[in-house]
Enzyme design. Structure first.
Site, PDB file in Angstrom:
ATOM      1  N   TRP A  12       0.825  -1.209   0.000  1.00 26.21           N
ATOM      2  CA  TRP A  12       0.000   0.000   0.000  1.00 26.21           C
ATOM      3  C   TRP A  12       0.859   1.260   0.000  1.00 26.21           C
ATOM      4  O   TRP A  12       0.564   2.234  -0.687  1.00 26.21           O
ATOM      5  CB  TRP A  12      -0.956  -0.034   1.182  1.00 26.21           C
ATOM      6  CG  TRP A  12      -2.031   1.012   1.204  1.00 26.21           C
ATOM      7  CD1 TRP A  12      -2.469   1.685   2.300  1.00 26.21           C
ATOM      8  CD2 TRP A  12      -2.836   1.500   0.109  1.00 26.21           C
ATOM      9  NE1 TRP A  12      -3.487   2.554   1.966  1.00 26.21           N
ATOM     10  CE2 TRP A  12      -3.734   2.456   0.619  1.00 26.21           C
ATOM     11  CE3 TRP A  12      -2.866   1.212  -1.258  1.00 26.21           C
ATOM     12  CZ2 TRP A  12      -4.656   3.141  -0.183  1.00 26.21           C
ATOM     13  CZ3 TRP A  12      -3.787   1.890  -2.059  1.00 26.21           C
ATOM     14  CH2 TRP A  12      -4.661   2.839  -1.524  1.00 26.21           C
ATOM     15  N   LYS A 178     -14.055  -3.642   8.547  1.00 24.52           N
ATOM     16  CA  LYS A 178     -14.290  -4.387   7.292  1.00 24.52           C
ATOM     17  C   LYS A 178     -13.268  -5.497   7.101  1.00 24.52           C
ATOM     18  O   LYS A 178     -13.552  -6.494   6.425  1.00 24.52           O
ATOM     19  CB  LYS A 178     -14.306  -3.427   6.095  1.00 24.52           C
ATOM     20  CG  LYS A 178     -13.058  -2.570   5.913  1.00 24.52           C
ATOM     21  CD  LYS A 178     -12.001  -3.196   5.050  1.00 24.52           C
ATOM     22  CE  LYS A 178     -10.777  -2.302   4.997  1.00 24.52           C
ATOM     23  NZ  LYS A 178      -9.675  -2.882   4.205  1.00 24.52           N
TER      24      LYS A 178
END
Length: 311
Positions: A12, A178
């Site tokens: 990322w 999530k």
């Protein structure tokens, strides 16, 4: 052209460095040598007439106008303690998770060292592997300082659309929770429960994360948008998601240590499931999916547990 330093050489961090290099001079800092991983990104940037990403020392990285944090939540507190960041700083935090043990949110950890008006948080549906191919996506930059959110938005490349939101708690709860639901999604698919069951699981997961967030002052609309439903549906349905792959591994009966060794990367949902379970018990918040995932991670039979997951 602004100077941007990205802290974190994982997938990322490298993807964000690539994206930001379209408009900015980007440096990246990592504990390991990532020059071989930067090479293909820099070749792409060269074809786009953009400046290359350079790996620099910590000291060199501090000479920047903007900072992007893309390190694991578990390492965040320790890193901030020794980072020696400048007093006047503008920082975009892309870390997601809840600290194990303390139950602290990312903003709690960040704001122990940095004024909240200087911090923004990046959330929303985004796989690093798609960002490095310049595929379009939309993200939310959460901050109590909306001017800073919009300022960071101007640094983003043409293929990333950004929205500003003041709901910091909603963004970070959604971004952390999530990952836990994504593990459940991987289990559901790994056990071949079908789309009916999957839809039920994700809908209930969205309600569960919303209930948890609202307890801490988050806004429901955040969970219905990109940071909530958008990121949840993406992460829970693709093998590009590390947490989803953890769920697939658990469905096969593998031990969590074996799965994480195979991944070779951090899967934040593993730690977050424990943190949410502990917070839920302490604050009397109903968190059935997170609680069951934590039990599975700690050795409960996955088929036996699947009944509770789908109850």
């Amino acid at each position: 052209m602004s100077k941007v330093s990205v802290f974190g050489g994982g997938a990322w961090g490298r993807a964000l460095a690539f994206a930001l290099a379209e408009k900015n001079e980007v440096r990246i800092i990592s504990r390991r040598d990532i020059s071989s991983l930067l090479e293909p990104l820099n070749q792409k940037l060269k074809t786009l007439n953009c400046t290359s990403i350079i790996q620099v020392s910590h000291k060199e990285a501090l000479d920047a106008q903007y900072f992007v944090m893309a390190i694991a939540t578990s390492a965040l507190r320790e890193w901030l303690a020794v980072a020696d960041l400048p007093q006047k700083i503008k920082i975009l935090c892309a870390s997601k998770g809840i600290e194990s043990g303390s139950g602290a949110f990312v903003s709690d950890i960040m704001e122990e060292r940095i004024a909240h008006k200087s911090i923004a948080y990046l959330c929303g549906p985004s796989f690093a592997s798609e960002v490095v191919h310049s595929l379009p996506c939309a993200l939310v930059i959460h901050s109590r300082n909306l001017e800073l959110s919009r300022e960071f938005g101007t640094l983003m490349p043409h293929f990333i659309k950004t929205y500003a939101s003041p709901d910091v708690v909603g963004g970070e709860v959604a971004g952390a929770y999530k990952n836990v639901i994504a593990i459940a999604g991987g289990i559901c698919d790994g056990l071949a429960f079908g789309m009916n069951a999957k839809a039920s699981l994700l809908a209930r997961g969205l309600v569960e994360m919303s209930r948890f967030g609202e307890h801490f002052g988050a806004k429901m609309e955040t969970f219905l948008g990109l940071s909530g439903a958008g990121d949840l549906f993406l992460t829970s349905n693709s093998t590009m998601s590390r947490n989803y792959r953890v769920g697939l591994g658990l469905a096969k009966g593998k031990a969590i240590n074996e799965i994480l060794k195979e991944l070779g990367e951090v899967a934040e949902g593993v730690i977050t499931a424990k943190a949410i379970t502990e917070i839920g018990q302490r604050e009397n918040i109903y968190t059935p999916i997170a609680r069951e995932i934590n039990l599975i991670i700690n050795g409960k039979n996955v088929r036996e547990s699947s009944k509770a997951l789908m109850a």
